[in-house]
Structure formats: structure tokens, C-alpha cells
Design a protein around this motif. Structure first.
Motif, PDB file in Angstrom:
ATOM      1  N   UNK A  44       2.977  -2.130  11.698  1.00  0.00           N
ATOM      2  CA  UNK A  44       2.577  -1.069  10.772  1.00  0.00           C
ATOM      3  C   UNK A  44       3.484  -1.091   9.535  1.00  0.00           C
ATOM      4  N   UNK A  45       4.774  -1.318   9.786  1.00  0.00           N
ATOM      5  CA  UNK A  45       5.744  -1.397   8.685  1.00  0.00           C
ATOM      6  C   UNK A  45       5.421  -2.595   7.781  1.00  0.00           C
ATOM      7  N   UNK A  46       5.039  -3.704   8.416  1.00  0.00           N
ATOM      8  CA  UNK A  46       4.698  -4.916   7.648  1.00  0.00           C
ATOM      9  C   UNK A  46       3.518  -4.621   6.723  1.00  0.00           C
ATOM     10  N   UNK A  47       2.480  -3.980   7.284  1.00  0.00           N
ATOM     11  CA  UNK A  47       1.287  -3.683   6.474  1.00  0.00           C
ATOM     12  C   UNK A  47       1.637  -2.692   5.366  1.00  0.00           C
ATOM     13  N   UNK A  48       2.490  -1.752   5.694  1.00  0.00           N
ATOM     14  CA  UNK A  48       2.879  -0.740   4.700  1.00  0.00           C
ATOM     15  C   UNK A  48       3.596  -1.396   3.522  1.00  0.00           C
ATOM     16  N   UNK A  49       4.550  -2.295   3.834  1.00  0.00           N
ATOM     17  CA  UNK A  49       5.298  -2.956   2.753  1.00  0.00           C
ATOM     18  C   UNK A  49       4.376  -3.842   1.915  1.00  0.00           C
ATOM     19  N   UNK A  50       3.447  -4.549   2.573  1.00  0.00           N
ATOM     20  CA  UNK A  50       2.546  -5.440   1.828  1.00  0.00           C
ATOM     21  C   UNK A  50       1.632  -4.620   0.912  1.00  0.00           C
ATOM     22  N   UNK A  51       1.130  -3.505   1.436  1.00  0.00           N
ATOM     23  CA  UNK A  51       0.238  -2.667   0.622  1.00  0.00           C
ATOM     24  C   UNK A  51       1.007  -2.045  -0.539  1.00  0.00           C
ATOM     25  N   UNK A  52       2.263  -1.645  -0.279  1.00  0.00           N
ATOM     26  CA  UNK A  52       3.073  -1.043  -1.345  1.00  0.00           C
ATOM     27  C   UNK A  52       3.330  -2.068  -2.448  1.00  0.00           C
ATOM     28  N   UNK A  53       3.524  -3.326  -2.036  1.00  0.00           N
ATOM     29  CA  UNK A  53       3.821  -4.381  -3.005  1.00  0.00           C
ATOM     30  C   UNK A  53       2.699  -4.537  -4.029  1.00  0.00           C
ATOM     31  N   UNK A  54       1.444  -4.572  -3.541  1.00  0.00           N
ATOM     32  CA  UNK A  54       0.352  -4.854  -4.494  1.00  0.00           C
ATOM     33  C   UNK A  54      -0.357  -3.566  -4.914  1.00  0.00           C
ATOM     34  N   UNK A  55       0.181  -2.425  -4.480  1.00  0.00           N
ATOM     35  CA  UNK A  55      -0.478  -1.145  -4.779  1.00  0.00           C
ATOM     36  C   UNK A  55      -0.597  -0.861  -6.264  1.00  0.00           C
ATOM     37  N   UNK A  56       0.377  -1.302  -7.060  1.00  0.00           N
ATOM     38  CA  UNK A  56       0.280  -0.975  -8.492  1.00  0.00           C
ATOM     39  C   UNK A  56       0.015  -2.214  -9.355  1.00  0.00           C
ATOM     40  N   UNK A  98      -4.485  -4.594   8.027  1.00  0.00           N
ATOM     41  CA  UNK A  98      -4.416  -5.134   9.394  1.00  0.00           C
ATOM     42  C   UNK A  98      -3.485  -4.316  10.283  1.00  0.00           C
ATOM     43  N   UNK A  99      -3.812  -4.219  11.551  1.00  0.00           N
ATOM     44  CA  UNK A  99      -2.872  -3.647  12.520  1.00  0.00           C
ATOM     45  C   UNK A  99      -2.671  -4.642  13.654  1.00  0.00           C
ATOM     46  N   UNK A 100      -1.878  -4.246  14.611  1.00  0.00           N
ATOM     47  CA  UNK A 100      -1.446  -5.189  15.636  1.00  0.00           C
ATOM     48  C   UNK A 100      -2.614  -5.802  16.412  1.00  0.00           C
ATOM     49  N   UNK A 101      -3.672  -5.034  16.627  1.00  0.00           N
ATOM     50  CA  UNK A 101      -4.798  -5.557  17.405  1.00  0.00           C
ATOM     51  C   UNK A 101      -5.615  -6.578  16.616  1.00  0.00           C
TER      52      UNK A 101
END
Ligand code: HEM
Length: 491
Positions: free
Chosen positions: A123-135, A304-307
Motif C-alpha cells: 500500500x505504501x509502494x502504491x501511495x508513493x508511486x501515485x504521489x510521484x506522478x500526482x502533479x 495496484x494492491x497486494x492481491x
């Protein structure tokens, strides 16, 4: 999948690389065109003598011999010019410590990288990736190398230190890392210390970067000691420092060395691999199309999530193929701790021995058309993958990368999260080939981003809030952990 390379019928061949210059040995070839130099070695023999500066060294060119060396870490210990320099930075942490110290240290750190913990970090990985390209904005030029390094540094610092390393400090670590990686490579291929004591701007930059990383880590440790205990790697180390269970307590110095070691190794290689992936995708539209199709089908616009990990089969193959084609860890040294016979040759105690994942991954004897970027190699039934023992981006044996599962999950999640919403294109003109430093990958890659107009809806950055808590049990990462031992778990 494992080091299942068959021993050749014929005896091992031993050779010498041509083109030795006095004092600098093969330094020029290794500095100017290192990848070509490496590719030229297997035809010279299974074990090839080269010169690092004036020092004689041996490059192991056959996968079976590389596995033999990596399995015998008592005889082929961490050492040689690369690890001697790394010790100035990482002390005797897990990356650099000698064999005698290694087992205890590895057992201490292993829980953080256990498959269930890796799953818990998706979840942390997805959060950081989304934050990176969010702006990102349509048409914006993005420094992809810096962006990926920023993301991987923030992620690993959150895993190791929670919020004890501020975002500003993590950013400073990222800057220091760039100077260190450059300086380290030159110090490895021309291991002549006197050259690096001269107060040139480059030498001063390197020393200052090393000191600054140490200061930042010390500040994070001091901050934690003043505050509440946390359930992260620093918490685990500090608890081990207070333990009375018969093991020698972990010293302050070791806490420091482990954090520096893990922060640096845990950010640099994954970021290089991701930058290489985007660079390769920009040049292979057919791969990009197939990747988009899978991501859109599996995720339908979600993060993406773990599943999702076990279902992102092609995405994972793209990562695996990047690790084969452009392995971030491309050259490593060892030192013999006793006289030994290797490939039918007597090596004295103290001999420098090298291995290169890049060399093995680009030997056509193992991978047909090795320079082609072909993720299909890793899809069952689509292309012959070559002997698995020849694929060693995370090394093998007891000193194999501790972060293999973590980084495979991190890179797969980041790739899916970013390419689910953005395309990155090379500006027109020639794409410069990556110049190897201590790691291999594009160190300064600028690409132009465009939102994916063909993607399913719901891809706005606020989708971060919808990431479900990672389910630890039976996760893709855990499954991957059972599948093999070179750390690259593909379809
Ligand atoms: C694409 C990502 C990565 C690649 C390609 C990679 C590659 C490698 C390789 C080849 C080695 C062995 C070096 C040698 O034989 O001398 C290694 C060791 C190591 N890596 Fe990674 N690595 C990656 C990510 C990570 C991450 C995310 C971490 C997490 C902190 C990490 C931590 C370590 C550590 C601690 C070691 C030393 C292990 C030991 O000696 O027990 N790496 N890595």
C-alpha cells in the motif's frame, strides 16, 4: 528456478584480457566503454585475468563458476577495491561485513524483508508511486532518474525509519547518493588511494556526500531515541541494542552502519531499474501496448494492491527483462581469504575476483539476442528463457540481495501505478546509452509525460485513498518467495 546450469564437459578455460596499460591496467577500457569491455571477455575464457590499475584481478565469466564462487562466501569474501571503498561509507554493516559476521547480521535484519512484511508494504509502494506522478502535467519534461530515486528513497526511508527521516532529509540523501555512486565507481576501477586524497572538487564532493549521509542518519537515530518506540527497522535495531538474550548487543555504531547500508542499497538499485524500464518502454511501443493492456484489464483504473501482484504477469516480465538487459548491480568484487583452486587455477590468498550480472546476462550462449529487450522471454511458452542460473540480478548464495522480494514488488507496483495513467516519451533525437557508475542505468533521463487517454476512468491521484490494507497472508510476494531463489519471480 535456481543455479541449475550444467557443468561443461570440457575443462574450464582461463585467459587474459588484451590491452593492458602500465599503471592503469584496463582502467581506460572499464571507464570509457565498460559494457563492451565486459562483453569481450567470455570469448577469452571462463576465468579471465584483468588489471584494475596495477592490480591483477580475475573476472569469472561462466555462470556455473559464478555460482560456485557465490556459494563459497567463506573463501570468496566481500572485499576487493569495491567493498574496501564501500566500508568507508557503510562500516561493517550487512552489505560489507566479512563472512564471519554475516550470519548474525542477516538474521537480525531479515524480519523486515520477510514476504509477509513485504506484502504489508505494498500500500505504501502504491501511495508513493501515485504521489510521484500526482502533479505531472501534460507535456511536462520529467527528470525520470531523479523522480524514481526520490520515490525509492522516500519509500525505503519510511520502511526503515518511519518518519524519523524528514522528506527534506530524504531528499538530501538522494543528492548525496548521486555523488557517492559516481565516485565509488572510479575508486573501484582505479583503486589507487593517493589519487583520491588530492583535494580536487570531485574528491571533496565525494567526501562531503559521505559525511553528510552519516550526519543525517545520526540525526534520525537521535530523534528516535528522544521519541516513542516505533515498529520499523530502526525500532528493531534499538530493541536488539537493549537485549539480554545471550547474543552480543547491537552497538550504536552498528545501528548506524546498518541504516546507512540499507538506505543506500534500498534506494539506488530499484530507482535505476525503474528509470531503465521507462527508457526501454519509450523505445519499444509494442511492449508498452501489451503492458498497458494488462494493467488496464487487471486494475481497471485502480492503483495496484497486494492481491494484484500475481496477476500482473506481463508487468513483472517487463521488470525481469529490464533486470536482465540492464542490471543495476552490474559489477561486484570479492577477495579470496585463502589460497584456493578455482577453474583449475591456483589463486593466492588476497586475490581480487569479480563477477558481473551484466556480462552473464549478455552472453549469447545463455540468452539469444541478448541486446534485444524482450519481456516475452519470461512468459511461459513464448520464448526460451535461457539457463536460469545465468540470470542473477540479485546475486545468489548467502550474500544474495536481502531486498529482492521487496524491490520486485516495489518496481511492479510503481510501474503499474505510473503506466496506468501516464506515458513517458523520449524527446526527439538520439537516446544516450546509460553510462555505468557504481550502478548501471540512466543517471539523467529526461522524458515527456502525457496522460493516457486510452486508460480506463478513475485514475486520478486521489485514488490513493482507495488502496486497501495489504493482506499479508497468501500474497503475491509470499508466493513469489516460494517459487525460486534468484529473487526474480516471473510468470
Ligand atoms: C532492483 C533492485 C535491486 C537489485 C538489482 C539489487 C541487487 C543486489 C545484488 C546483486 C547484491 C549482491 C552484491 C554482491 O554480490 O556483492 C545485493 C545485495 C544486497 N542488497 Fe540489493 N538489490 C536491489 C534492491 C535492494 C533493496 C530494495 C534493498 C533493501 C534494503 C537491498 C539491500 C541489499 C543488501 C542489504 C545486500 C547485502 C546482502 C548481504 O550481503 O547479506 N537491495 N543487491
Amino acid at each position: 528456478m535456481n543455479g541449475c546450469v550444467h557443468e561443461p564437459e570440457q575443462p574450464w578455460t582461463v585467459g587474459t584480457a588484451p590491452g593492458i596499460f602500465p599503471s592503469i591496467g584496463h582502467g581506460i577500457a572499464l571507464f570509457r566503454r565498460p559494457l563492451e569491455f565486459l562483453k569481450s571477455l567470455p570469448p577469452q575464457g571462463d576465468l579471465v585475468e584483468i588489471r584494475l590499475g596495477p592490480q591483477r584481478a580475475w573476472m569469472v565469466c561462466h555462470p556455473e563458476l559464478v555460482h560456485r564462487m557465490l556459494r563459497d562466501s567463506r573463501t570468496f569474501d566481500k572485499g576487493g577495491p569495491q567493498y574496501e571503498r564501500l566500508r568507508a561509507l557503510m562500516g561493517d554493516g550487512v552489505v560489507t561485513c566479512p563472512h564471519a559476521e554475516h550470519r548474525r547480521q542477516r538474521r537480525l535484519l531479515q524480519p523486515t524483508f520477510h514476504p509477509s512484511n513485504v506484502s504489508g508494504h505494498t500500500a505504501l509502494m502504491a501511495e508513493e508511486a501515485a504521489a510521484l506522478c500526482g502533479d505531472w502535467r501534460d507535456g511536462q519534461e520529467v527528470d525520470v532518474s531523479a523522480a524514481m530515486l526520490g520515490m525509492t528513497t522516500r519509500l525505503i526511508s519510511r520502511v526503515l525509519l518511519s518518519d524519523s527521516l524528514s522528506p527534506a532529509a530524504a531528499d538530501e540523501v538522494r543528492h548525496c547518493l548521486a555523488a557517492i555512486v559516481r565516485g565509488l565507481f572510479v575508486r573501484t576501477i582505479v583503486p589507487v588511494d593517493v589519487l583520491f586524497r588530492i583535494p580536487t572538487p570531485a574528491n571533496r564532493r565525494y567526501r562531503r556526500a559521505v559525511e553528510r549521509v552519516r550526519e543525517l542518519i545520526d540525526a534520525a537515530i537521535a530523534e528516535r531515541r528522544r521519541g516513542a518506540p516505533r515498529d520499523d527497522l530502526l525500532g528493531l535495531l534499538l530493541a536488539a541494542a537493549d537485549t539480554e538474550d545471550g547474543e552480543p548487543p547491537v552497538t550504536d555504531r552498528e545501528v548506524h552502519d546498518q541504516l546507512v547500508s540499507l538506505l543506500l542499497t534500498g534506494s539506488e538499485s530499484s530507482s535505476m531499474c525503474l528509470a531503465s524500464t521507462f527508457s526501454l518502454l519509450g523505445r519499444h511501443p509494442e511492449v508498452e501496448r501489451r503492458l498497458h493492456a494488462e494493467i488496464d484489464t487487471v486494475l481497471a483504473g485502480r492503483l495496484p494492491d497486494v492481491d494484484d501482484l500475481p496477476r500482473l504477469v506481463y508487468t513483472r516480465s517487463v521488470v525481469t527483462e529490464t533486470l536482465r538487459h540492464s542490471p543495476p548491480g552490474w559489477l561486484f568484487t570479492r577477495v579470496t581469504t585463502r589460497e584456493t583452486e578455482f577453474a583449475g587455477r591456483r589463486l593466492p590468498r588476497g586475490a581480487t575476483v569479480l563477477y558481473s550480472p551484466y556480462l552473464l546476462h549478455h552472453d549469447p550462449a545463455s540468452f539469444p539476442e541478448p541486446d534485444r529487450f524482450l519481456p516475452e522471454r519470461w512468459l511461459e511458452g513464448e520464448a526460451a528463457p535461457g539457463p536460469h542460473g545465468a540470470l542473477i540480478p540479485f546475486a545468489a548464495g548467502s550474500r544474495k540481495c536481502i531486498g529482492d522480494l521487496f524491490s520486485m514488488a516495489e518496481m511492479t507496483v510503481a510501474l503499474a501505478a505510473i503506466t496506468g495513467r501516464w506515458r513517458l516519451r523520449h524527446p526527439s533525437g538520439r537516446v544516450a546509452p546509460p553510462r555505468p557508475g557504481a550502478t548501471l542505468g540512466p543517471r539523467s533521463l529526461t522524458m515527456i509525460c502525457a496522460p493516457r487517454t486510452d486508460a480506463p476512468d478513475g485514475t486520478a491521484p486521489h485514488a490513493v485513498a482507495q488502496v486497501p490494507e495489504a493482506a499479508a497472508a497468501a500474497s503475491g510476494a509470499e508466493k513469489a518467495g516460494r517459487d525460486g531463489d534468484n529473487g526474480v519471480h516471473h510468470a
